[in-house]
Write an enzyme that holds these catalytic residues in place. Structure first.
Site, short mmCIF file in Angstrom:
data_model
loop_
_atom_site.label_atom_id
_atom_site.label_comp_id
_atom_site.label_asym_id
_atom_site.label_seq_id
_atom_site.Cartn_x
_atom_site.Cartn_y
_atom_site.Cartn_z
N LYS A 44 0.81 -1.19 0.00
CA LYS A 44 0.00 0.00 0.00
C LYS A 44 0.86 1.26 0.00
O LYS A 44 0.39 2.36 -0.27
CB LYS A 44 -0.87 0.02 1.28
CG LYS A 44 -1.74 -1.17 1.47
CD LYS A 44 -2.36 -1.08 2.89
CE LYS A 44 -2.76 -2.41 3.39
NZ LYS A 44 -3.10 -2.42 4.81
N GLY A 45 2.13 1.10 0.36
CA GLY A 45 3.00 2.25 0.62
C GLY A 45 3.13 3.25 -0.52
O GLY A 45 3.35 4.43 -0.28
N GLU A 99 7.32 2.51 -6.75
CA GLU A 99 7.50 2.03 -5.38
C GLU A 99 7.75 3.21 -4.44
O GLU A 99 8.20 4.28 -4.85
CB GLU A 99 8.67 1.05 -5.42
CG GLU A 99 8.93 0.09 -4.34
CD GLU A 99 7.90 -0.41 -3.39
OE1 GLU A 99 6.89 0.27 -3.11
OE2 GLU A 99 8.13 -1.49 -2.82
N ASP A 100 7.42 3.02 -3.17
CA ASP A 100 7.66 4.08 -2.19
C ASP A 100 9.13 4.18 -1.81
O ASP A 100 9.70 5.26 -1.76
CB ASP A 100 6.77 3.90 -0.94
CG ASP A 100 6.86 2.50 -0.33
OD1 ASP A 100 7.60 1.65 -0.88
OD2 ASP A 100 6.18 2.25 0.68
N ASP A 103 14.86 -0.27 -0.27
CA ASP A 103 15.66 -0.41 0.96
C ASP A 103 16.63 -1.58 0.76
O ASP A 103 17.67 -1.42 0.15
CB ASP A 103 14.69 -0.61 2.13
CG ASP A 103 15.37 -0.65 3.48
OD1 ASP A 103 16.51 -0.18 3.58
OD2 ASP A 103 14.76 -1.16 4.45
N LYS A 131 17.15 4.16 -0.15
CA LYS A 131 17.94 4.08 1.09
C LYS A 131 19.04 3.06 0.86
O LYS A 131 18.89 1.90 1.18
CB LYS A 131 16.99 3.65 2.21
CG LYS A 131 17.52 3.79 3.60
CD LYS A 131 16.40 3.88 4.65
CE LYS A 131 15.62 2.62 4.84
NZ LYS A 131 14.70 2.64 6.01
N PHE A 152 14.36 5.02 9.70
CA PHE A 152 13.03 4.50 9.37
C PHE A 152 12.10 5.68 9.15
O PHE A 152 11.91 6.51 10.03
CB PHE A 152 12.50 3.58 10.46
CG PHE A 152 11.33 2.77 9.97
CD1 PHE A 152 11.52 1.62 9.22
CD2 PHE A 152 10.03 3.20 10.21
CE1 PHE A 152 10.44 0.89 8.73
CE2 PHE A 152 8.94 2.49 9.72
CZ PHE A 152 9.15 1.33 8.97
N VAL A 153 11.55 5.76 7.94
CA VAL A 153 10.72 6.92 7.58
C VAL A 153 9.24 6.55 7.46
O VAL A 153 8.90 5.41 7.16
CB VAL A 153 11.22 7.58 6.27
CG1 VAL A 153 12.57 8.24 6.49
CG2 VAL A 153 11.30 6.57 5.13
N ASP A 159 4.34 3.51 6.16
CA ASP A 159 3.75 3.23 7.47
C ASP A 159 4.74 2.67 8.48
O ASP A 159 5.82 2.19 8.13
CB ASP A 159 2.63 2.20 7.33
CG ASP A 159 3.18 0.80 7.09
OD1 ASP A 159 3.99 0.63 6.15
OD2 ASP A 159 2.83 -0.12 7.85
N ARG A 165 0.42 6.65 7.56
CA ARG A 165 0.39 6.76 6.09
C ARG A 165 -0.20 8.09 5.64
O ARG A 165 0.08 8.57 4.55
CB ARG A 165 -0.46 5.63 5.49
CG ARG A 165 0.11 4.24 5.64
CD ARG A 165 -0.62 3.28 4.72
NE ARG A 165 -0.43 1.88 5.06
CZ ARG A 165 0.58 1.13 4.65
NH1 ARG A 165 1.51 1.64 3.90
NH2 ARG A 165 0.66 -0.15 5.01
P1 IMP Z 1 12.95 -3.75 0.72
O1 IMP Z 1 12.42 -5.07 0.23
O2 IMP Z 1 13.80 -3.92 1.96
O3 IMP Z 1 13.66 -2.95 -0.34
O4 IMP Z 1 11.77 -2.91 1.27
C1 IMP Z 1 10.79 -2.45 0.49
C2 IMP Z 1 9.53 -2.19 1.29
O5 IMP Z 1 9.73 -2.14 2.70
C3 IMP Z 1 9.03 -0.85 0.91
O6 IMP Z 1 8.17 -0.95 -0.19
C4 IMP Z 1 8.34 -0.38 2.16
O7 IMP Z 1 7.00 -0.79 2.12
C5 IMP Z 1 9.07 -1.06 3.28
N1 IMP Z 1 10.08 -0.15 3.91
C6 IMP Z 1 11.42 -0.16 3.77
N2 IMP Z 1 12.01 0.83 4.46
C7 IMP Z 1 11.00 1.52 5.04
C8 IMP Z 1 10.95 2.70 5.89
O8 IMP Z 1 11.94 3.35 6.24
N3 IMP Z 1 9.70 3.08 6.27
C9 IMP Z 1 8.56 2.44 5.92
N4 IMP Z 1 8.56 1.35 5.13
C10 IMP Z 1 9.76 0.89 4.70
MG MG Z 2 6.32 -0.53 -0.58
#
Ligand code: IMP
Ligand code: MG
Length: 178
Positions: A44-45, A99-100, A103, A131, A152-153, A159, A165
């Site tokens: 949902k992000g 994508e939001d 990470d 990030k 963490f944002v 969220d 959100r």
């Molecule tokens: P990844 O698989 O670690 O790259 O993470 C991707 C997903 O994790 C993102 O689409 C977010 O939904 C969530 N996420 C990663 N870092 C953060 C953060 O700092 N705040 C909130 N959600 C995060």
């Molecule tokens: Mg996401």
């Protein structure tokens, strides 16, 4: 603005977020002119970013949504759960995943893999936030709104346990809260 419990600082203001969407929208409109653009937002992000970005895209496009999750609180579990597939058939489309935040990269490399055998013409990634400090998968975004430090944002769709959100800005969650 009155202080909001849990928000340590505002990292990206509403105005800056609108500027980012304008810039990305202009670049995407140019790059995808005459193509078969399908914007795929990740629930949902990414919904808030998707709707602002969409308003700044001037070329013809379609939109669709996928849902996955890998997070529990502020930590990635490393295992991506698939929750909702596309409604449209992306055959022949130029997919742009919206994508939001990028990470660890585990979610986006999983999504790219899932979409790879659907006969799309191309698959690219547009992320509001990057990030890089936590990267585990070998993946890069083609369009990046802003590179952020390792915090963490929350807000603007992002969220913490489904909260925050609705904040109109991107803020840093106070470490006291997790
Ligand atoms: P990844 O698989 O670690 O790259 O993470 C991707 C997903 O994790 C993102 O689409 C977010 O939904 C969530 N996420 C990663 N870092 C953060 C953060 O700092 N705040 C909130 N959600 C995060
Ligand atoms: Mg996401």
């Amino acid at each position: 603005m009155k202080p909001i419990e849990g928000v340590e600082e505002v990292l990206i203001s509403e105005e800056e977020l609108q500027d980012i969407c304008k810039k990305l929208g202009a670049q995407i409109s140019k790059d995808y002119e005459g193509k078969n653009l399908l914007l795929v937002s990740v629930l949902k992000g990414a919904v808030v970013f998707m709707s602002d970005l969409l308003k700044n895209i001037e070329c013809d496009c379609k939109i669709d949504f996928m849902a996955v999750s890998s997070y529990s609180g502020t930590k990635t579990t490393g295992v991506v759960k698939f929750k909702k597939d596309l409604d449209l058939d992306p055959d022949g489309c130029d997919i742009l995943i919206v994508e939001d935040i990028l990470d660890s990269g585990i979610t986006l490399s999983y999504l790219k893999k899932v979409l790879a055998d659907r006969n799309a013409k191309s698959i690219k990634i547009c992320t509001l936030l990057d990030k890089p400090a936590n990267r585990k998968a070998d993946i890069k975004a083609d369009y990046v709104g802003k590179v952020i430090p390792d915090a963490f944002v929350i807000g603007y769709g992002l969220d913490y346990n489904e909260h925050y959100r609705n904040l109109p800005f991107v803020g840093v969650l106070s470490p006291k809260y997790y």
